[in-house]
Motif scaffolding. Sequence first.
Motif, PDB file in Angstrom:
ATOM      1  N   ASP A 110      90.598  41.432  66.913  1.00 13.28           N
ATOM      2  CA  ASP A 110      91.534  42.497  66.542  1.00 13.28           C
ATOM      3  C   ASP A 110      91.396  42.917  65.085  1.00 13.28           C
ATOM      4  O   ASP A 110      91.677  44.065  64.734  1.00 13.28           O
ATOM      5  CB  ASP A 110      92.973  42.054  66.818  1.00 13.28           C
ATOM      6  CG  ASP A 110      93.275  41.935  68.312  1.00 13.28           C
ATOM      7  OD1 ASP A 110      92.480  42.448  69.121  1.00 13.28           O
ATOM      8  OD2 ASP A 110      94.296  41.305  68.664  1.00 13.28           O
ATOM      9  N   THR A 111      91.001  41.961  64.230  1.00 19.25           N
ATOM     10  CA  THR A 111      90.909  42.281  62.801  1.00 19.25           C
ATOM     11  C   THR A 111      89.524  42.748  62.379  1.00 19.25           C
ATOM     12  O   THR A 111      89.336  43.176  61.238  1.00 19.25           O
ATOM     13  CB  THR A 111      91.284  41.045  61.948  1.00 19.25           C
ATOM     14  OG1 THR A 111      90.381  39.967  62.240  1.00 19.25           O
ATOM     15  CG2 THR A 111      92.712  40.599  62.232  1.00 19.25           C
ATOM     16  N   GLN A 112      88.543  42.701  63.271  1.00 22.97           N
ATOM     17  CA  GLN A 112      87.162  43.021  62.908  1.00 22.97           C
ATOM     18  C   GLN A 112      86.991  44.402  62.261  1.00 22.97           C
ATOM     19  O   GLN A 112      86.173  44.555  61.344  1.00 22.97           O
ATOM     20  CB  GLN A 112      86.249  42.908  64.125  1.00 22.97           C
ATOM     21  CG  GLN A 112      84.772  43.064  63.793  1.00 22.97           C
ATOM     22  CD  GLN A 112      83.862  42.693  64.943  1.00 22.97           C
ATOM     23  OE1 GLN A 112      84.333  42.396  66.041  1.00 22.97           O
ATOM     24  NE2 GLN A 112      82.568  42.706  64.708  1.00 22.97           N
ATOM     25  N   PRO A 113      87.741  45.457  62.688  1.00 20.20           N
ATOM     26  CA  PRO A 113      87.555  46.769  62.052  1.00 20.20           C
ATOM     27  C   PRO A 113      87.789  46.794  60.546  1.00 20.20           C
ATOM     28  O   PRO A 113      87.303  47.717  59.879  1.00 20.20           O
ATOM     29  CB  PRO A 113      88.576  47.660  62.792  1.00 20.20           C
ATOM     30  CG  PRO A 113      88.732  47.011  64.133  1.00 20.20           C
ATOM     31  CD  PRO A 113      88.644  45.537  63.859  1.00 20.20           C
ATOM     32  N   VAL A 114      88.496  45.812  59.989  1.00 18.05           N
ATOM     33  CA  VAL A 114      88.777  45.836  58.549  1.00 18.05           C
ATOM     34  C   VAL A 114      87.907  44.858  57.763  1.00 18.05           C
ATOM     35  O   VAL A 114      88.048  44.769  56.546  1.00 18.05           O
ATOM     36  CB  VAL A 114      90.276  45.539  58.264  1.00 18.05           C
ATOM     37  CG1 VAL A 114      91.179  46.521  58.993  1.00 18.05           C
ATOM     38  CG2 VAL A 114      90.634  44.098  58.648  1.00 18.05           C
ATOM     39  N   TRP A 115      87.032  44.115  58.420  1.00 19.47           N
ATOM     40  CA  TRP A 115      86.211  43.150  57.701  1.00 19.47           C
ATOM     41  C   TRP A 115      85.391  43.790  56.596  1.00 19.47           C
ATOM     42  O   TRP A 115      85.248  43.238  55.511  1.00 19.47           O
ATOM     43  CB  TRP A 115      85.268  42.432  58.660  1.00 19.47           C
ATOM     44  CG  TRP A 115      85.946  41.522  59.641  1.00 19.47           C
ATOM     45  CD1 TRP A 115      87.275  41.190  59.690  1.00 19.47           C
ATOM     46  CD2 TRP A 115      85.329  40.843  60.728  1.00 19.47           C
ATOM     47  NE1 TRP A 115      87.529  40.352  60.740  1.00 19.47           N
ATOM     48  CE2 TRP A 115      86.353  40.118  61.396  1.00 19.47           C
ATOM     49  CE3 TRP A 115      84.026  40.771  61.209  1.00 19.47           C
ATOM     50  CZ2 TRP A 115      86.082  39.333  62.518  1.00 19.47           C
ATOM     51  CZ3 TRP A 115      83.760  39.982  62.327  1.00 19.47           C
ATOM     52  CH2 TRP A 115      84.781  39.275  62.964  1.00 19.47           C
ATOM     53  N   SER A 116      84.855  44.967  56.875  1.00 14.50           N
ATOM     54  CA  SER A 116      83.980  45.628  55.892  1.00 14.50           C
ATOM     55  C   SER A 116      84.738  45.985  54.627  1.00 14.50           C
ATOM     56  O   SER A 116      84.140  46.133  53.560  1.00 14.50           O
ATOM     57  CB  SER A 116      83.349  46.875  56.501  1.00 14.50           C
ATOM     58  OG  SER A 116      84.351  47.798  56.910  1.00 14.50           O
ATOM     59  N   ALA A 117      86.061  46.152  54.724  1.00 16.97           N
ATOM     60  CA  ALA A 117      86.859  46.473  53.544  1.00 16.97           C
ATOM     61  C   ALA A 117      86.882  45.314  52.557  1.00 16.97           C
ATOM     62  O   ALA A 117      87.054  45.519  51.353  1.00 16.97           O
ATOM     63  CB  ALA A 117      88.288  46.844  53.955  1.00 16.97           C
ATOM     64  N   VAL A 118      86.705  44.087  53.049  1.00 15.90           N
ATOM     65  CA  VAL A 118      86.674  42.921  52.167  1.00 15.90           C
ATOM     66  C   VAL A 118      85.336  42.842  51.443  1.00 15.90           C
ATOM     67  O   VAL A 118      85.264  42.525  50.264  1.00 15.90           O
ATOM     68  CB  VAL A 118      86.930  41.625  52.968  1.00 15.90           C
ATOM     69  CG1 VAL A 118      86.916  40.408  52.048  1.00 15.90           C
ATOM     70  CG2 VAL A 118      88.262  41.722  53.706  1.00 15.90           C
TER      71      VAL A 118
END
Length: 234
Positions: A110-118
């Motif tokens: 569920d959280t994978q879409p925001v990983w790149s933001a890190v």
Amino acid sequence: MLSRKPVGQQASVIKYDVLTAVGTFALNQPKGKQVLCLRLMTLITARYNWARNELAVGQREIARMWNVDERTVKREMAKLRAMSWLIVKRQGARGRVTQYALALEQILKDTQPVWSAVGPDFEQRLIGQGAQPENTSAKVVPLHNAQRPSLAPEVDGSSEWGLARSLIHAEDPARFATWIATLTRQERRGRRLYLTAPSRFHAHYVATHLNALCLSAVRQVDPDIDAVIVTEPT
């Protein structure tokens, strides 16, 4: 994707990665889900046993930690279960609190879409260094063999039934899709919740075979409800 227990030399990194993923996800969500994620992160850091994948803490203690009443705790924990982020390992009983497990795979999915933001290092660490995308060209399933997926309902905490139906889906997606999804909330009278089914047969089947399932899910959200009444459309 993380598939092992966060123990050993990499344990601290994995733990911080999970918390970072949940926190970054929260900051991209509406206020209500932000608060829910913050509350989960507080439970994880304070009481979660990573080695045993176990969260065992009573509602009264959670209420003190979150500065809310126990009714709010019940609803928030139900939301986390409906999202499939928490799984009940052992149901609580007199003198024993409910034991939960973190569904790490679902949380990371569920959280994978925001990983790149890190950052790319964070993203690569969670995906796995050198991981190759899955080759789906050789896995085409004939249309006549494909099964229609059961889509998860949006977790709706605005009513007891909105949250209860998500709990039922998390526990039994097939039965939810066949019998529960089309039940609509009619009204609440005192300690009774009235639902409407799309047909007379549907109402009779749910009342006969699934009433206990519906009542159990509703009482996990609001223990003041004593009965669920399923009626046919007027």
